[in-house]
Structure formats: structure tokens, C-alpha cells
Design a protein around this motif. Structure first.
Motif, short mmCIF file in Angstrom:
data_model
loop_
_atom_site.label_atom_id
_atom_site.label_comp_id
_atom_site.label_asym_id
_atom_site.label_seq_id
_atom_site.Cartn_x
_atom_site.Cartn_y
_atom_site.Cartn_z
N ASN A 186 -2.15 5.08 1.24
CA ASN A 186 -2.10 4.29 2.47
C ASN A 186 -2.56 2.87 2.16
O ASN A 186 -3.57 2.66 1.50
CB ASN A 186 -3.01 4.93 3.53
N GLY A 187 -1.81 1.90 2.64
CA GLY A 187 -2.19 0.51 2.43
C GLY A 187 -1.22 -0.43 3.09
O GLY A 187 -0.07 -0.05 3.41
N GLU A 188 -1.65 -1.66 3.30
CA GLU A 188 -0.79 -2.66 3.94
C GLU A 188 0.43 -2.95 3.07
O GLU A 188 0.43 -2.68 1.87
CB GLU A 188 -1.57 -3.96 4.17
N SER A 189 1.45 -3.52 3.67
CA SER A 189 2.65 -3.89 2.94
C SER A 189 2.31 -4.93 1.88
O SER A 189 1.58 -5.89 2.14
CB SER A 189 3.69 -4.48 3.91
N THR A 205 0.63 -4.34 -0.99
CA THR A 205 -0.60 -4.08 -1.74
C THR A 205 -0.34 -3.41 -3.10
O THR A 205 -1.25 -3.33 -3.92
CB THR A 205 -1.57 -3.21 -0.92
N LYS A 238 1.64 -0.20 -3.59
CA LYS A 238 1.56 1.27 -3.50
C LYS A 238 2.40 1.96 -4.58
O LYS A 238 2.00 2.98 -5.14
CB LYS A 238 1.97 1.73 -2.10
N GLU A 283 7.22 4.59 2.30
CA GLU A 283 7.40 4.45 3.74
C GLU A 283 7.79 5.79 4.37
O GLU A 283 8.74 5.88 5.16
CB GLU A 283 8.44 3.36 4.05
N THR A 340 2.56 4.96 2.79
CA THR A 340 2.84 4.44 4.12
C THR A 340 1.87 3.31 4.45
O THR A 340 0.79 3.21 3.88
CB THR A 340 2.70 5.55 5.17
N ASN A 341 2.30 2.46 5.39
CA ASN A 341 1.40 1.47 5.98
C ASN A 341 1.18 1.78 7.45
O ASN A 341 0.64 0.97 8.20
CB ASN A 341 1.94 0.05 5.81
N HIS A 401 -6.60 5.20 -0.55
CA HIS A 401 -6.51 3.98 0.26
C HIS A 401 -6.48 2.77 -0.65
O HIS A 401 -7.34 2.60 -1.52
CB HIS A 401 -7.69 3.87 1.23
#
Length: 584
Positions: A297-300, A302, A304, A371, A411-412, A438
Motif C-alpha cells: 500500500n502506498g501513494e501513486s 512511491t 510499489k 492497482e 494499491t493506493n 506500507h
């Protein structure tokens, strides 16, 4: 060659002077020439690398001027300089600039050392560094006379000249022998490597490019210098000189250390040394060999997928397929056939050969679903069955195919909210989220911007095929103060842009940054800060003025021009006020 009975003091040491001249040319990256008081060429490089022992023609006006006046001479506009008037070679002369310094033995001028430019680029280099080059050559000529001629020992004399030249450079320099062993390092090099001279002599030192592609490029590149069990990342370039190698370090250094055996060494693709990233690397190392599902999980932006690759590469499946698919990038009706595949005639327009789905393609390996939060509820149900039964049913088939896959998803999105609003299956979520990871946003990764900047500089300079540029402290201050809404991806794109627009040989300065990189609060306060000159000594005022100019301009040449002093004088003052490691 001239008769040995009539050889000048310089000609008697011709092999030593020739080797010395070649070293000087390599260090300053300009052609060099040495003549004696009889206008006999002792040594030279480039177009002057032959006809040693021959007397120059009678129109050698510049050399005659230096020999007669005992004064150095600089010509930055050949043909138009008054000293060139009457020269018979004036129209065919290829020299674009000249810097000559007399070699004085007591009150006699026994020869001339000169630097020569043949291109506009080299002419600008001489023009912009006259004082610096003049100081270097004058210092060398004094050592040359006082040490080499006195000792009469050719090899030892060369060593003294060579060592004195290197020791008086502001750049870090390592000298390697023909077996690539480090024989000597000057003080700036020792400071960059955080090592004493005695320690350097006792340990094994190895220098390798960070990427072997760097060997194909000109200019400074990143290298890993191994000092026993410790490694340092250093920007520099090699020069080969008669059985020796010089490794010239750039003024700018990333100041990034490595230690063998730590997770950061095993996970080179996962860049970052902040507390969160160190914890993350440790976690990856522990869970990599497990078959359990991982949810990142992390912001766009970052990184992943980088983490997913790292988990796969450290796992027992690293020699099997890593299959990635972006669930948000493919329409739902196509995503099913991409994931599960289909048999011949499964639907209108289906290939006559059928199609193997990505789940089957990842058999024995890793399936990365980026995603995953954008997947429809229908496909979520089918994916859940795959995870529970470890088999996949292609579209149009009634025969299930066993699969052995590890699923890593990313996913974000906020799954708790999606589950509450019936947009994501809770049972699938728990299947995917066996091992949660995370990934923090870049703005929360204290200290990692500096490391990532140099990492992306290396990647993009290799990709574009240009030299490794420096980057000023002011730029680094602004990058560290920025909020990075696009995270690591935004930083990578910015560095690629800067590598494309920075002029060759220049440093990346604040004027190249996009306009949304505003001045930091610290910079604004610094500009508003008024100094009470009346209670300060002249030296304190001078130090503050130099420090402020360096911080603002970030370029030594520009600082020297603004202050109205020579660049060599600026170097001495930087050393005097101990500004070098902090600001220069």
C-alpha cells in the motif's frame, strides 16, 4: 637530436619532463609544451608531441617574449593580439589561446611551460581559469627547478613534481599503479573517503564504476570505491598516464556510504536509507522466501512495483517468471481474458489458438497485480477461487489448470472504505493482505532525496549518454524542502529533465529548476538578514561575503568574478575559512 655537450639543463632531463608534461596535460585537459632557453622543444602533447630536440622556427614570438621579459604571457584572441603582428604563420595558425609561464633558475629563464588551446571550448577553459592554471604551472616550474635539477634523480624528481602537483589540487586525486593498486591519495581524496593516509596504505582499495556502461561515457561518472569492508560512492574519472592511473574526483560528491552485508547491499534496487526504508528492507529480507501473498500500500509514484520486484528477486522463485499487470489500465472485459486466458472458440473474435492467461504464465513464479483496487467484483470472485484452489479455469473451458504462484498486489486505495461500501470483497482482501507492506511517501523519507537524486542522475546520464553533472547545494536545499506530490516518480522525471537541459560541464543550479520550486524560507531569511559591519572584523566580513556568494551562486568561477578575485585566490580563501566541506 642536439649534441649532448650542448644540451640545456632541461634537455638533459628530457624523459622526465616529457612524462611530467603528459601528466600536466591529462590533469588540466589541455595540450602542453615545454621549450628551453634556446627555443628547443623539450616536450609536448597533441600537435607538439613530436620533433623533440628540434629548434622552433624564428617566428616563435610568444616564447621569445617570455624568455626575454621573464614574464608570463596569456593570449586569448590569437591573430588579433599585438604580439602576433608580423608573424609569418599568423593566417595558418590553429592555436586559439595560449598561456606561457617562464621557468626561472635564480635570475635566469631556462625555458617556458605553456598550455595551448586548439578549439573554442579549450580557449574558453583557459580564458575562464587563467589565474588557476597560471598558479599551477608556476608552482610546478619552481618545484621542477629546485627539486629535479638539484637531485639529478629522474624518477625521484618526477615523483616529487607529481606529488606536489596533486597535493596542491583542490580535487581529490588517487594515484594507482599498473596493477590498479592505490599508491597515493591527496588530502581532498582522503577527506572524501573518510580515511587517513596510514589506513590507505594498509588496506586493499578497489575502484569500479557503479554501472559498467559508464566506461563508454566521457566525463565524471559514479564509482564504488571499496576500502576493505567499507564502500564509498564517489563521482570521478580515470586518466591513464604511462603505467599509472589517476582517479580524479569531482568537486561535488553524493556523500553516500555502503556497508557490505546489510539489506541495502542485497536490495540495490530499493533506494533509501531513512528509518522507514531500513525497516522495510529488513521486512522484505525476512518474508521474501515465503509463499504467502503480499499487499503493498502506498501513494501513486512511491515505487510499489520496485518493491514487488525486490521481493521476487530475493525469493526462491527468482529464476522463474515475474508477471505484472496493471488492473486499472485494462478494460474489465479484457482483463478477464488477460488474467485467465481462453480456449479456442471461447467467444466471438477469440484467437483460433486460444490464449494462455497471465496467471498460468506466472506458474512457479510471481504474479504482480498493480492497482488491485480497480478490479471489478466479478473478477474479484474468480481471483479468490484461484487463491483458494490454486487452479485457474480459462474462459470457455471446463477443465481447471493447477498453478503454483505467489501473488503480490498493490494499491493506493483505502480498502476499509471500499469494503464498507461493497466495492471490494472482504474475503479476498484477507487473502491478499497476509503480509502487508506500507510504502511511505517521499516527503516523509528524511534524507532519501539526496540519495535518490544521485541514483537518478546515474540512471539518466547513462540513458541519455552524457557526463555526470554536479548539483549545487541550493538546488539540494530546494529539493529537500519540496512536498513531492508525485513522489519518487516525480523526482525521477525532474532529474531526467535537468540532465537534458544542463549545459555540458556545468552544475545543475537553481535557475534550471521549474518555477514551482520556490525559494525556501531559509533562503528568504538569509537574503533579509542584515549584517552589522561595524562590529565585525574585516576577515569576518570577508568570510560571510564569500559564504553568501557560494550559497547563492553555487559556482566557483561566478563567485570569483562577482568578488573581483582570481579563482585560485578564491580557493585559498575557501581553505582559510574552512568553507570547502560545507559549502563549496
Amino acid at each position: 637530436m642536439l649534441n649532448t655537450l650542448h644540451q640545456s639543463e632541461l634537455m638533459q632531463l628530457q624523459p622526465t619532463i616529457l612524462r611530467f608534461t603528459q601528466m600536466l596535460s591529462a590533469v588540466l585537459q589541455l595540450d602542453a609544451e615545454v621549450v628551453d632557453a634556446d627555443l628547443v622543444r623539450i616536450a609536448g602533447t597533441g600537435p607538439y608531441s613530436k620533433f623533440f630536440g628540434k629548434k622552433l622556427n624564428t617566428t616563435s614570438r610568444i616564447f621569445r617574449y617570455i624568455l626575454e621579459t621573464h614574464q608570463e604571457k596569456v593570449v586569448v584572441k590569437s591573430r588579433t593580439d599585438p604580439i602576433c603582428d608580423g608573424c609569418s604563420n599568423k593566417e595558418s595558425c590553429r592555436e586559439t589561446a595560449f598561456l606561457g609561464v617562464p621557468i626561472m633558475l635564480e635570475d635566469r629563464c631556462i625555458g617556458v611551460i605553456s598550455l595551448v588551446a586548439f578549439t573554442e571550448e579549450s580557449r574558453e577553459k583557459i580564458k575562464e581559469n587563467v589565474q588557476l592554471f597560471s598558479d599551477y604551472i608556476r608552482h610546478i616550474s619552481q618545484i621542477f627547478v629546485s627539486k629535479v635539477l638539484e637531485s639529478g634523480d629522474t624518477d625521484n624528481g618526477l615523483s616529487k613534481v607529481f606529488t606536489s602537483l596533486i597535493e596542491n589540487m583542490d580535487q581529490g586525486v588517487l594515484v594507482l599503479d599498473d596493477n590498479s593498486r592505490v599508491k597515493y591519495g591527496n588530502d581532498p581524496a582522503l577527506n572524501n573517503l573518510n580515511i587517513s593516509r596510514d589506513e590507505l596504505a594498509q588496506i586493499s582499495v578497489n575502484i569500479q564504476p557503479l554501472s559498467f556502461h559508464n566506461n563508454e561515457l566521457k566525463g565524471h561518472q559514479q564509482h564504488i570505491i571499496s576500502l576493505g569492508e567499507r564502500q564509498e560512492l564517489v563521482v570521478g574519472q580515470f586518466h591513464d598516464i604511462h603505467g599509472h592511473q589517476l582517479f580524479l574526483m569531482a568537486f561535488y560528491q553524493p556523500n553516500t556510504s555502503f556497508e557490505i552485508g546489510k539489506p541495502s547491499q542485497q536490495l540495490r534496487s530499493v533506494i533509501g536509507e531513512c528509518k522507514q526504508m531500513q525497516t522495510l528492507k529488513t521486512l522484505i529480507s525476512r518474508i521474501a522466501t515465503s509463499p504467502s501473498s503480499v499487499l503493498i500500500n502506498g501513494e501513486s509514484g512511491t515505487g510499489k512495483e520496485v518493491i514487488a520486484h525486490a521481493v521476487h528477486n530475493l525469493s526462491d522463485r527468482n529464476d522463474k517468471p515475474f508477471v505484472a499487470i496493471n488492473c486499472a489500465a485494462i478494460p474489465d472485459q479484457l482483463l478477464e481474458s488477460e488474467l485467465f486466458g481462453y480456449v479456442r472458440g471461447a467467444f466471438t473474435g477469440a484467437s483460433n489458438k486460444g490464449k494462455t492467461g497471465l496467471i498460468q504464465a506466472a506458474n512457479k513464479g510471481t504474479l504482480f497485480l498493480d492497482e488491485i483496487g480497480d478490479m471489478s467484483m466479478t473478477l474479484q470472485a474468480k481471483l479468490l477461487r484461484v487463491l483458494e484452489e490454486r487452479e485457474v479455469m480459462p474462459i470457455g473451458s471446463n477443465i481447471a489448470v493447477p498453478v503454483d504462484i505467489r501473488v503480490i498486489s498493490a494499491t493506493n486505495r483505502d480498502f476499509s472504505e471500499m469494503i464498507a461500501t461493497n466495492k471490494f470483497r472482504e474475503d479476498l482482501y484477507y487473502r491478499l493482505n497476509v503480509i502487508p507492506i506500507h510504502l511511505p511517501p517521499l516527503k516523509d523519507r528524511q534524507g532519501d532525496v539526496d540519495i535518490l537524486v544521485h541514483y537518478f542522475l546515474d540512471i539518466h546520464t547513462r540513458k541519455i549518454g552524457v557526463g555526470y553533472p554536479g548539483i549545487t547545494p541550493n538546488v539540494m536545499t530546494r529539493l529537500n524542502s519540496y512536498n513531492w506530490p508525485g513522489n519518487v516518480r516525480e523526482l525521477s522525471n525532474l532529474i531526467e529533465y535537468l540532465v537534458n537541459v544542463v549545459p555540458a560541464g556545468d552544475m545543475i543550479d537553481v535557475d534550471l529548476l521549474p518555477p514551482y520550486f520556490e525559494r525556501t524560507a531559509c533562503e528568504k531569511r538569509s537574503e533579509q538578514h542584515n549584517i552589522d559591519d561595524s562590529i565585525m572584523s574585516l576577515e569576518e566580513m570577508e568570510k560571510i561575503r564569500i559564504e553568501e556568494a557560494i550559497n547563492r551562486l553555487g559556482n566557483r568561477k561566478l563567485v570569483a568574478e562577482e568578488l573581483g578575485i582570481g579563482i585560485a585566490t578564491l580557493y585559498r580563501k575557501i581553505k582559510k575559512f574552512e568553507l570547502s566541506s560545507q559549502h563549496a
